[in-house]
Motif scaffolding. Structure first.
Motif, PDB file in Angstrom:
ATOM      1  N   PHE A   1      31.565  90.260 -35.566  1.00 46.84           N
ATOM      2  CA  PHE A   1      31.111  91.630 -35.320  1.00 46.84           C
ATOM      3  C   PHE A   1      32.114  92.400 -34.478  1.00 46.84           C
ATOM      4  O   PHE A   1      32.684  91.871 -33.523  1.00 46.84           O
ATOM      5  CB  PHE A   1      29.767  91.637 -34.580  1.00 46.84           C
ATOM      6  CG  PHE A   1      28.572  91.314 -35.437  1.00 46.84           C
ATOM      7  CD1 PHE A   1      27.824  92.328 -36.015  1.00 46.84           C
ATOM      8  CD2 PHE A   1      28.205  90.002 -35.666  1.00 46.84           C
ATOM      9  CE1 PHE A   1      26.721  92.042 -36.806  1.00 46.84           C
ATOM     10  CE2 PHE A   1      27.104  89.701 -36.453  1.00 46.84           C
ATOM     11  CZ  PHE A   1      26.365  90.720 -37.026  1.00 46.84           C
ATOM     12  N   ASP A   2      32.314  93.662 -34.838  1.00 52.05           N
ATOM     13  CA  ASP A   2      32.956  94.623 -33.955  1.00 52.05           C
ATOM     14  C   ASP A   2      31.850  95.304 -33.165  1.00 52.05           C
ATOM     15  O   ASP A   2      30.865  95.790 -33.745  1.00 52.05           O
ATOM     16  CB  ASP A   2      33.738  95.662 -34.756  1.00 52.05           C
ATOM     17  CG  ASP A   2      34.962  95.065 -35.428  1.00 52.05           C
ATOM     18  OD1 ASP A   2      35.753  94.390 -34.741  1.00 52.05           O
ATOM     19  OD2 ASP A   2      35.126  95.259 -36.650  1.00 52.05           O
ATOM     20  N   VAL A   3      32.007  95.340 -31.844  1.00 55.92           N
ATOM     21  CA  VAL A   3      30.961  95.871 -30.976  1.00 55.92           C
ATOM     22  C   VAL A   3      31.480  97.124 -30.281  1.00 55.92           C
ATOM     23  O   VAL A   3      32.519  97.095 -29.619  1.00 55.92           O
ATOM     24  CB  VAL A   3      30.524  94.828 -29.921  1.00 55.92           C
ATOM     25  CG1 VAL A   3      29.370  95.373 -29.090  1.00 55.92           C
ATOM     26  CG2 VAL A   3      30.133  93.520 -30.593  1.00 55.92           C
ATOM     27  N   TYR A   4      30.746  98.224 -30.429  1.00 49.86           N
ATOM     28  CA  TYR A   4      31.104  99.501 -29.816  1.00 49.86           C
ATOM     29  C   TYR A   4      30.048  99.827 -28.773  1.00 49.86           C
ATOM     30  O   TYR A   4      28.846  99.847 -29.083  1.00 49.86           O
ATOM     31  CB  TYR A   4      31.171 100.600 -30.875  1.00 49.86           C
ATOM     32  CG  TYR A   4      32.157 100.288 -31.977  1.00 49.86           C
ATOM     33  CD1 TYR A   4      33.486 100.686 -31.885  1.00 49.86           C
ATOM     34  CD2 TYR A   4      31.768  99.579 -33.108  1.00 49.86           C
ATOM     35  CE1 TYR A   4      34.405 100.385 -32.876  1.00 49.86           C
ATOM     36  CE2 TYR A   4      32.678  99.272 -34.112  1.00 49.86           C
ATOM     37  CZ  TYR A   4      33.989  99.678 -33.989  1.00 49.86           C
ATOM     38  OH  TYR A   4      34.896  99.371 -34.982  1.00 49.86           O
ATOM     39  N   THR A   5      30.483 100.098 -27.542  1.00 47.72           N
ATOM     40  CA  THR A   5      29.544 100.272 -26.436  1.00 47.72           C
ATOM     41  C   THR A   5      29.751 101.606 -25.735  1.00 47.72           C
ATOM     42  O   THR A   5      30.873 101.958 -25.368  1.00 47.72           O
ATOM     43  CB  THR A   5      29.693  99.125 -25.420  1.00 47.72           C
ATOM     44  OG1 THR A   5      29.443  97.873 -26.079  1.00 47.72           O
ATOM     45  CG2 THR A   5      28.713  99.284 -24.271  1.00 47.72           C
ATOM     46  N   TRP A   6      28.649 102.320 -25.575  1.00 52.64           N
ATOM     47  CA  TRP A   6      28.600 103.560 -24.792  1.00 52.64           C
ATOM     48  C   TRP A   6      27.640 103.295 -23.636  1.00 52.64           C
ATOM     49  O   TRP A   6      26.414 103.410 -23.793  1.00 52.64           O
ATOM     50  CB  TRP A   6      28.087 104.718 -25.633  1.00 52.64           C
ATOM     51  CG  TRP A   6      28.925 105.068 -26.830  1.00 52.64           C
ATOM     52  CD1 TRP A   6      29.866 106.061 -26.922  1.00 52.64           C
ATOM     53  CD2 TRP A   6      28.874 104.450 -28.132  1.00 52.64           C
ATOM     54  NE1 TRP A   6      30.408 106.093 -28.191  1.00 52.64           N
ATOM     55  CE2 TRP A   6      29.822 105.118 -28.941  1.00 52.64           C
ATOM     56  CE3 TRP A   6      28.137 103.391 -28.683  1.00 52.64           C
ATOM     57  CZ2 TRP A   6      30.039 104.762 -30.274  1.00 52.64           C
ATOM     58  CZ3 TRP A   6      28.354 103.037 -30.000  1.00 52.64           C
ATOM     59  CH2 TRP A   6      29.296 103.719 -30.784  1.00 52.64           C
ATOM     60  N   ASP A   7      28.159 102.890 -22.514  1.00 55.55           N
ATOM     61  CA  ASP A   7      27.317 102.587 -21.366  1.00 55.55           C
ATOM     62  C   ASP A   7      26.258 101.547 -21.740  1.00 55.55           C
ATOM     63  O   ASP A   7      26.599 100.395 -21.986  1.00 55.55           O
ATOM     64  CB  ASP A   7      26.701 103.877 -20.813  1.00 55.55           C
ATOM     65  CG  ASP A   7      26.081 103.704 -19.443  1.00 55.55           C
ATOM     66  OD1 ASP A   7      26.295 102.648 -18.833  1.00 55.55           O
ATOM     67  OD2 ASP A   7      25.383 104.627 -18.977  1.00 55.55           O
ATOM     68  N   ALA A   8      24.983 101.927 -21.824  1.00 58.30           N
ATOM     69  CA  ALA A   8      23.910 100.971 -22.078  1.00 58.30           C
ATOM     70  C   ALA A   8      23.494 100.913 -23.544  1.00 58.30           C
ATOM     71  O   ALA A   8      22.466 100.313 -23.874  1.00 58.30           O
ATOM     72  CB  ALA A   8      22.694 101.320 -21.217  1.00 58.30           C
ATOM     73  N   PHE A   9      24.267 101.516 -24.432  1.00 59.67           N
ATOM     74  CA  PHE A   9      23.966 101.507 -25.865  1.00 59.67           C
ATOM     75  C   PHE A   9      25.118 100.821 -26.592  1.00 59.67           C
ATOM     76  O   PHE A   9      26.275 101.215 -26.439  1.00 59.67           O
ATOM     77  CB  PHE A   9      23.813 102.938 -26.385  1.00 59.67           C
ATOM     78  CG  PHE A   9      23.437 103.052 -27.841  1.00 59.67           C
ATOM     79  CD1 PHE A   9      22.130 103.307 -28.210  1.00 59.67           C
ATOM     80  CD2 PHE A   9      24.399 102.935 -28.843  1.00 59.67           C
ATOM     81  CE1 PHE A   9      21.781 103.432 -29.562  1.00 59.67           C
ATOM     82  CE2 PHE A   9      24.064 103.056 -30.186  1.00 59.67           C
ATOM     83  CZ  PHE A   9      22.747 103.303 -30.539  1.00 59.67           C
ATOM     84  N   SER A  10      24.812  99.791 -27.380  1.00 56.67           N
ATOM     85  CA  SER A  10      25.833  99.082 -28.145  1.00 56.67           C
ATOM     86  C   SER A  10      25.477  99.075 -29.628  1.00 56.67           C
ATOM     87  O   SER A  10      24.319  98.848 -29.999  1.00 56.67           O
ATOM     88  CB  SER A  10      25.976  97.629 -27.664  1.00 56.67           C
ATOM     89  OG  SER A  10      26.495  97.575 -26.364  1.00 56.67           O
TER      90      SER A  10
END
Length: 220
Positions: A102-111
């Motif tokens: 998996f490629d994981v993209y994170t914006w603070d508390a949202f992934s």
């Protein structure tokens, strides 16, 4: 961010207990594609469902819709704009059997995790994409289920909204699986269905993690 929690979607311990589910109606249509329908609108809420998520404006109208099996396309760039920040990117290796890389993209508390599937059709894999949410808001955007449940909701609120499956977590607390895409399969252990999962704290009082999709039971 690393996703050991993602693997818990299908690796929880304990015996799942099916209970009657109370269907609720979505504020907008079901997630379909990653194409914005109202590009000039200001996003206000992300609604997480069993088959994807929708970004709504302050009038409750959909601006972006994304289904788990959709081609990821520009969804990461679109979420950069929604949250007002660029994501950080990480890599979660698969296990060589059931779980893909998996490629994981994170914006603070949202992934948002997007599976690397090569030539396989995204609709043929049980977990083509997934989200994990650890706060009620990210970048001023509220994140909730169809019924308005979110990180910080009480377990009593979750139960009042209707739970399909309750299952103990091996880290403590309880997983509550709600909003099944096929409610008739909740009590049928011959075939799983996608749900939204809300994980409680060890005291089983407050929701600390929202994630989707989660299968109603582990088929392997």
């Amino acid at each position: 961010m690393p996703l050991p929690a993602l693997l818990l979607l299908l690796a929880l311990v304990g015996c799942a207990q099916a209970v009657p589910a109370t269907p609720t109606s979505a504020p907008t249509g079901s997630p379909a594609t990653g194409t914005p329908s109202r590009a000039s609108a200001v996003p206000a809420t992300i609604v997480i469902e069993a088959e994807g998520f929708s970004v709504l404006d302050s009038d409750g109208l959909s601006t972006i819709e994304f289904a788990w099996a959709d081609d990821p396309g520009d969804i990461v760039t679109e979420l950069d704009e929604v949250f007002g920040m660029r994501s950080s990117q990480s890599f979660q290796p698969g296990d060589g059997t059931h779980f893909a890389d998996f490629d994981v993209y994170t914006w603070d508390a949202f992934s948002l995790s997007i599976a690397r599937l090569g030539e396989m059709s995204r609709s043929d894999y049980f977990l083509p994409a997934a989200v994990e949410v650890r706060a009620e808001e990210v970048g001023g955007i509220s994140i909730q289920t169809v019924a308005g449940l979110a990180v910080g909701s009480s377990v009593d609120q979750v139960r009042a909204a209707g739970v399909g499956v309750e299952e103990p977590l091996n880290t403590g607390g309880t997983a509550y699986r709600i909003d099944p895409s096929e409610p008739e399969l909740i009590a049928d252990l011959s075939e799983p269905t996608r749900t939204v999962q809300l994980d409680s704290d060890p005291a089983n009082e407050t929701i600390v993690l929202l994630r989707a999709p989660a299968l109603s039971f582990t088929p392997f």
